[in-house]
Enzyme design. Sequence first.
Site, PDB file in Angstrom:
ATOM      1  N   SER B  70       1.008   3.445   2.583  1.00  0.00           N
ATOM      2  CA  SER B  70      -0.121   2.981   3.404  1.00  0.00           C
ATOM      3  C   SER B  70       0.038   1.571   3.950  1.00  0.00           C
ATOM      4  O   SER B  70      -0.739   1.158   4.810  1.00  0.00           O
ATOM      5  CB  SER B  70      -1.429   3.045   2.610  1.00  0.00           C
ATOM      6  N   LYS B  73       0.138   1.474   7.539  1.00  0.00           N
ATOM      7  CA  LYS B  73      -1.083   1.524   8.355  1.00  0.00           C
ATOM      8  C   LYS B  73      -1.311   0.183   9.064  1.00  0.00           C
ATOM      9  O   LYS B  73      -1.878   0.149  10.151  1.00  0.00           O
ATOM     10  CB  LYS B  73      -2.298   1.844   7.477  1.00  0.00           C
ATOM     11  N   TYR B 195       2.644  10.564  11.184  1.00  0.00           N
ATOM     12  CA  TYR B 195       2.001   9.803  10.113  1.00  0.00           C
ATOM     13  C   TYR B 195       2.849   9.816   8.846  1.00  0.00           C
ATOM     14  O   TYR B 195       3.089   8.773   8.223  1.00  0.00           O
ATOM     15  CB  TYR B 195       0.610  10.398   9.853  1.00  0.00           C
ATOM     16  N   TYR B 247      -8.174  -0.116  -0.290  1.00  0.00           N
ATOM     17  CA  TYR B 247      -8.948   1.069  -0.649  1.00  0.00           C
ATOM     18  C   TYR B 247     -10.362   0.689  -1.092  1.00  0.00           C
ATOM     19  O   TYR B 247     -10.928  -0.293  -0.620  1.00  0.00           O
ATOM     20  CB  TYR B 247      -8.218   1.901  -1.724  1.00  0.00           C
ATOM     21  N   VAL B 265       0.315   3.466  -1.874  1.00  0.00           N
ATOM     22  CA  VAL B 265       0.468   4.149  -3.160  1.00  0.00           C
ATOM     23  C   VAL B 265       1.921   4.157  -3.649  1.00  0.00           C
ATOM     24  O   VAL B 265       2.189   4.596  -4.760  1.00  0.00           O
ATOM     25  CB  VAL B 265      -0.059   5.602  -3.134  1.00  0.00           C
TER      26      VAL B 265
END
Lengths: 311, 311, 311, 311
Positions: B70, B73, B195, B247, B265
């Site tokens: 992530s 992102k 993705y 998160y 993660v």
Amino acid sequence: MSQSAPDHDYPTVLAQIRTEIQPLLGQGRVASYIPELAKVRGDQFGMAVVTLDGEVCTCGDARVPFSIQSVSKLFALTLAYQCVGDALWQRVGREPSGNPFNSLVQLESEQGKPRNPFINAGALVVTDVLCTRFVNPETALVEFVRRLSGHATLQYDDRVARSEMATAERNRAMGHFMRSFGNLHNPVDEVIAAYCRHCAIRMDAVDLARAVAFLAHGGVNPWNGERVVSASTAKRLSALMLTCGTYDAAGDFAFRVGIPAKSGVGGGIVGHIPGQLGVCVWSPELEPSGNSLAGSYALERFTTLTGQSLF
Amino acid sequence: MSQSAPDHDYPTVLAQIRTEIQPLLGQGRVASYIPELAKVRGDQFGMAVVTLDGEVCTCGDARVPFSIQSVSKLFALTLAYQCVGDALWQRVGREPSGNPFNSLVQLESEQGKPRNPFINAGALVVTDVLCTRFVNPETALVEFVRRLSGHATLQYDDRVARSEMATAERNRAMGHFMRSFGNLHNPVDEVIAAYCRHCAIRMDAVDLARAVAFLAHGGVNPWNGERVVSASTAKRLSALMLTCGTYDAAGDFAFRVGIPAKSGVGGGIVGHIPGQLGVCVWSPELEPSGNSLAGSYALERFTTLTGQSLF
Amino acid sequence: MSQSAPDHDYPTVLAQIRTEIQPLLGQGRVASYIPELAKVRGDQFGMAVVTLDGEVCTCGDARVPFSIQSVSKLFALTLAYQCVGDALWQRVGREPSGNPFNSLVQLESEQGKPRNPFINAGALVVTDVLCTRFVNPETALVEFVRRLSGHATLQYDDRVARSEMATAERNRAMGHFMRSFGNLHNPVDEVIAAYCRHCAIRMDAVDLARAVAFLAHGGVNPWNGERVVSASTAKRLSALMLTCGTYDAAGDFAFRVGIPAKSGVGGGIVGHIPGQLGVCVWSPELEPSGNSLAGSYALERFTTLTGQSLF
Amino acid sequence: MSQSAPDHDYPTVLAQIRTEIQPLLGQGRVASYIPELAKVRGDQFGMAVVTLDGEVCTCGDARVPFSIQSVSKLFALTLAYQCVGDALWQRVGREPSGNPFNSLVQLESEQGKPRNPFINAGALVVTDVLCTRFVNPETALVEFVRRLSGHATLQYDDRVARSEMATAERNRAMGHFMRSFGNLHNPVDEVIAAYCRHCAIRMDAVDLARAVAFLAHGGVNPWNGERVVSASTAKRLSALMLTCGTYDAAGDFAFRVGIPAKSGVGGGIVGHIPGQLGVCVWSPELEPSGNSLAGSYALERFTTLTGQSLF
């Protein structure tokens, strides 16, 4: 970063902001859920900057007292933290809620532990701590805010407090709900009364900008030199303001404005820039999330025009 | 504020942190939902600090490549923002979610508009923007990250990408759900493929600390002088990292660590201190919210030991 | 359809059921949230069938009085419907909730209108109607149930009522929450007091089987010939029992048992077969949804063994 | 109870109903989410009653074929139950959802197990069972419905099926979501294709009233004497129709109409009275919950005028 802008001409900046926000007056809505608040004239606007060396710059209605409402949650949290320290976090979280400030939904799925001390449920837990510690929690808080602001006679408005108590059914619902989970220790009515009274404290923008300055000053009250909280706690409370201080618009507020802030439905927003200044803006008309419409924009312009923000 | 601490002895600080985190190794859990990730040895730890003048300090496994997951992102968001600018915010919000990163609940009540670009749904919208703009969105992103980090050969791990695609049912669910609201323009399978590939980029802590440094440097890549985004956008992306980057623990992370950060993660967390440095820590074992357990603590210690944070 | 089974040998059926349920005793849990209820011996079981021509068959502890708890919601609803008729449905819905009986979540998304009169929130609205209509709503309800059952001296247990009032925080939360939406007209404390008292009515299985028989008899009290509600209303209340009468297990209960029923956490379940009989079973141990474990199974066996159900 | 009304004059009753529903035509809205469905003329109305001895009474457009849509869920469930029996209930529940038919929220909190087989998610699980058991599940279902209705040539409308497949993003989302929980065994695209095809079956009101009659007849097809399901299963499926068959209006429908029924967004509603008859009404305009507006009212009038209902 402030290193490149040593000499901010705050009077000029505030004057420009006051001009720029004029078209927004009339675009928001004065809070109407408390009858006493609904009586306030919507088109008022005031702003105050207080630097750590004591310079005070204002524009507009910066000396008109208003009902600080949820801004009091910041002072209540600070005082409760003085009382019980990190044990507080057993009873209230530190996460943004992703929900309206008065929602009961998360409280149910998270077993009566409010997400953070700046939503209503969390502020009730904070107030419950004060009710346990002080015989007159509202008096204790008023005196605490007097010391922070240096304004020795400020007081809560009993008419506003009563008006709010008469319409506090949803807050009572939260109180009983948290009691059902064991997370409220005092009778709901007592907690609600103290809560409504501290929300009803009346201050003007200058008082509030002064009262928040201890967070910009490493936890030390700049006006009397008293340590309010440790430097580390001051940072942490500031972080909490940034992530949770402006209701369900906190992400957007951080994105656009970029300073720690706490708003209230009375139209006030306090904030600070670490090492530099405390600031308060007031304009009663709100955007849908419950933050002052002109006030949010004024702070966005302030950080843009002065080049000062956290990031 | 960093002005009072000009000479940080980062090597000593990192060595001390490495010692302090040892007891945490073995306390968290390596991500297991992707088979390829579950194979990583859990007790690894590495950390890298890269100052804007190019000094690099490391400890532990700072040169062991890992799956950034992530963390990608953040880079995807930056690239998508380069493509479409503020129009992006029509399709994805900027608020913390108050929910696990892969929840569909809010998506339903908020009509298919994800709360922010750092939850999975939001990253799928961001990826959708890249799919519209680039024939090979993953290649475009890999090249973008190469320029940011100055590491010209980094690549995504196709085995990890395939492993993730095989288990991406919940992300597919989100994709189709958002398509049902008109908020995904490309075929779900294409978006998911892109993705999963950008999540599978392999980098080490030094690369990542270098890659994030443009945010600390006012939006300019310090290694080649290219402007990546405007100074204002750099601030705003940093604000988003602070409020939404870790998160459903973002509030707690801001409270304890106090710098803009983005976690994955795979066990990596990148962050930066405006005007000073980029930092990356990596340790594969996670706490329940999905952030590296030892990594979060290491960053908390870093801001405490150096006295550097936003607040 | 009962036409093919004119002569049911109820004594034999009840004896068989009593034998069959023995292995279930000890498998459930007595309600513990009210201290007074927690004192009841869990391994009791009684059942009573009362046919419309007055035949009474019993087994086990059918003459042991128990706390009817939520079964009282059925009588309160009937009495409130007598008072205000269809206007009641402006304030409370008729849909299954799909949620635990004491959830506040739906109440928030549906603006303070409870889903149905058999969840706690709905029963509070029903009780509010009684509080408006009667000076002593609990006395009015007790007298109403006396006439329905033909038992002239039944009463509520004040100790249980007080025990419940002392632990009614979640119900108080619902009351204040509904008041915040304008859907509770009397003070929350009064409504809660009346509610806790009618939940605390003590009856035995025979009394309850007799009290519910008016619904099987087209709305007419079979014991004194009084019309309680119209035939159409009797059908409609029965439909509501079927879809909403057994908490969040109503679908499963209709599937397995197939008759209109209302349960309580005291372990009682009343039901009826239109045109035929009233039935009540009691066993204090509950399954997770809050219905009597042995009682649910006993009713399932009853409809299977007698071939009687709605469908 | 029907014992008091042996000779119902159905032709007169249907004629009266047809007159009474006229003012409702134009008050609802034809389903528009599937382009092919949106083309249907909204002011049509037809009704058919088929008694177990074969008498057929109709009024209005009872022989105009229409898209049965979710009514097919009843047939799919029956066929799937024939295939796997009670093992089905491991994968789908039997409780009303208390939510719109296409919500994903409950699916998340209940770990991918749909609340019941009549909401979309549940019907996808049912269809998944058929996909596992049959090479051509839609053909198997069409043949099953042909036998139930005695109409040997009925078929699904491929244009409607394709139209639905093109707009099935939310159903795809549910499919992938359930796969993420392991509760869908076949590829989502296959399940969606089969699902859209069986929703696209075209039948008229007479066909459907005949097709549902096996449930009124103890599980035996009255037209060819075949046992479809056991008598007990027929009762249980009927109970499920009553509690869950008409979307989030099932409670209200049971309250007003009082018979087991299943509706579809094509405007059809089938129902039955145990031991007596099958019934179908069709009128394309829907009320907000997704049930035929005139159709619901027609069935309410039918049970009132004939004195027939379950209760």
